[in-house]
Write an enzyme that holds these catalytic residues in place. Structure first.
Site, PDB file in Angstrom:
ATOM      1  N   LYS A   1       0.862  -1.187   0.000  1.00  0.00           N
ATOM      2  CA  LYS A   1       0.000   0.000   0.000  1.00  0.00           C
ATOM      3  C   LYS A   1       0.889   1.224   0.000  1.00  0.00           C
ATOM      4  O   LYS A   1       2.042   1.167   0.454  1.00  0.00           O
ATOM      5  CB  LYS A   1      -0.889   0.026   1.265  1.00  0.00           C
ATOM      6  CG  LYS A   1      -2.174   0.805   1.077  1.00  0.00           C
ATOM      7  CD  LYS A   1      -3.224   0.029   0.308  1.00  0.00           C
ATOM      8  CE  LYS A   1      -4.458   0.820   0.033  1.00  0.00           C
ATOM      9  NZ  LYS A   1      -5.533   0.003  -0.568  1.00  0.00           N
TER      10      LYS A   1
ATOM     11  N   GLY B   1     -18.771   3.717  -3.505  1.00  0.00           N
ATOM     12  CA  GLY B   1     -20.147   3.973  -3.070  1.00  0.00           C
ATOM     13  C   GLY B   1     -21.085   4.259  -4.232  1.00  0.00           C
ATOM     14  O   GLY B   1     -22.205   3.724  -4.281  1.00  0.00           O
TER      15      GLY B   1
END
Ligand code: NAD
Length: 416
Positions: free
Chosen positions: A105, A222
């Site tokens: 990451k 989303g």
């Protein structure tokens, strides 16, 4: 309450799994920490002529199963511990999905809302100039995450290729199609999550086509979850959505497409026609069948978990439910599809992107969807079997599979 530390949370989840697996001490010690981490300073000439220095991070948590893989986040509260946690979760995610990749990451502490497009380009290129020795399609492959996107990946790839004066399309994923991106990458995270909701519903008393659902966080994951829920599951009623500026609610339903257009036009959801304002806390406590946390970590905690009324939570965000909240939800019999399964669609299509870059042969969108569905369904069923067999929640069931595979790879390499 002590300050939330996502890396401590990731370690606590791992400790539980390692205890149940009965791993030896040397393996436990090794798996609890990242194998490699770098913190860099990135000086950027801002539009006003002054130089501002940003802090950037890259963590390669575990590479026993393949090159590190994981997104880059740009966020004002980004810390090395957040990046460590996310890199750990990537390790378990690639393992759970049986992708030949490790976990990594990256991040930069910055407020992207305050950066112009030109400043973003300089930051993307500046980040690569500082970490390029770590990156390569056979070493470590970044991707987009919170507040980074296709354009930022294109600049990063271009900077890397400019340094080496060679094509390296596979050095990042989530690229635009014209530069070697994959069909189906854009909505892959949400799509994969919806496939897991479809599978979970078969075991729960939920008809997803009739379900009321709410979405917390209205960015890439989303928005696509709101759009794809009805498309893939044949119906369902979106009743509330929130983003960092506020939330909207209509018990009779909100048109996801119109809301996405509104958000693209105005940069917010608040003010959308025929809706009432709702706070983030109120949204999480709504009486819905399915809740999609798609913002950031630490959304459902011991403070608000007892208020949750959803039957099913699909964790599109990473780390939205803390371990304390997890226990409360378990007692309330809320079924949680854990982040490293629910949002694994993104890295799975990133893996497909890498396969297409390596073979220089590109698939059509139907092929990507078919292969993603197969991977997600297989991983869900494997995790579900593990949860039944070991009599643990789905998160722990998934952890047991993922950690076991990484531990075996480390052992076979002679590392532990
Ligand atoms: P994004 O930047 O596109 O969207 C993030 C959204 O969250 C924005 O709408 C923002 O307004 C909202 N938000 C931030 N704070 C909030 C708050 N307190 N309350 C409500 N909304 C809030 O990011 P994304 O790519 O959609 O990522 C969201 C989550 O999904 C992150 O946890 C990320 O790590 C995870 N994830 C993303 C991908 C991917 O492919 N994009 C893959 C796996 C996991």
């Amino acid at each position: 309450m002590s300050e939330f530390n996502p890396f401590k949370m990731a370690q606590a989840q791992l400790d539980d799994a390692m205890e149940l697996l009965g791993l030896d001490d040397s393996t436990r010690t090794f798996l609890r920490q990242p194998m490699f981490e770098a913190t860099v300073s990135i000086p950027i000439r801002m539009d006003d002529g002054k130089v501002k220095t940003f802090r950037g991070y890259r963590v390669q948590y575990n590479t026993s199963r393949g090159p590190a893989k994981g997104g880059i986040r740009w966020h004002a509260e980004e810390t090395l511990d957040t990046v460590r946690a996310l890199a750990a979760w990537m390790t378990w995610k690639t393992s759970l999905l049986e992708l030949p990749l490790g976990g990594g990451k990256g991040g930069v502490t910055c407020d992207p809302k305050e950066l112009s497009e030109r400043e973003k380009e300089r930051l993307a290129r500046g980040y690569v100039r500082q970490v390029f020795p770590l990156l390569h399609e056979r070493k470590d492959v970044p991707a987009p995450d919170v507040y980074t996107n296709q354009q930022i990946m294109a600049w990063m790839m271009d900077e890397f290729e400019s340094i080496f004066r060679e094509h390296h399309r596979g050095v990042v994923t989530g690229k635009p199609l014209q530069l070697g991106g994959s069909q189906g990458r854009f909505d892959a995270t949400a799509r994969g999550g919806i496939y897991t909701v479809r599978e979970a519903s078969k075991h729960l008393n939920i008809a997803p086509a009739e379900a009321a659902y709410a979405v917390q966080g209205f960015g890439n994951s989303g928005q696509n979850a709101a759009l794809l829920h009805p498309k893939i599951l044949g119906g369902g009623k979106l009743i509330a959505v929130s983003d960092s500026r506020g939330g909207v609610y209509n018990k009779d339903g909100i048109d996801p497409e119109a809301l996405v257009h509104y958000k693209q036009r105005t940069g917010q959801v608040e003010g959308f026609e025929n809706t009432e304002v709702i706070s983030n806390e109120e949204l999480l406590a709504l009486d819905v069948d399915i809740l999609y946390p798609a913002a950031l970590e630490n959304a459902i905690t011991e403070e608000n978990a007892s208020e949750i009324k959803a039957k099913l939570i699909c964790e599109l965000a990473n780390g939205p439910v803390t371990p304390e909240a997890d226990k409360i939800l378990k007692d309330k019999q809320v079924f949680v599809i854990p982040d490293f399964l629910a949002n694994a669609g993104g890295v799975t299509v990133s893996y497909f992107e890498g396969v297409q870059n390596a073979t220089n042969y590109y698939w059509d969108e139907d092929e990507v969807h078919k292969q993603l569905d197969a991977k997600m369904t297989h991983a869900f069923n494997a995790a579900f079997d593990s949860h039944k067999r070991h009599k643990v929640d789905l998160r722990t069931g998934a952890y047991l599979l993922a950690v076991q595979r990484v531990a075996e790879a480390c052992k076979l390499r002679g590392w532990v």
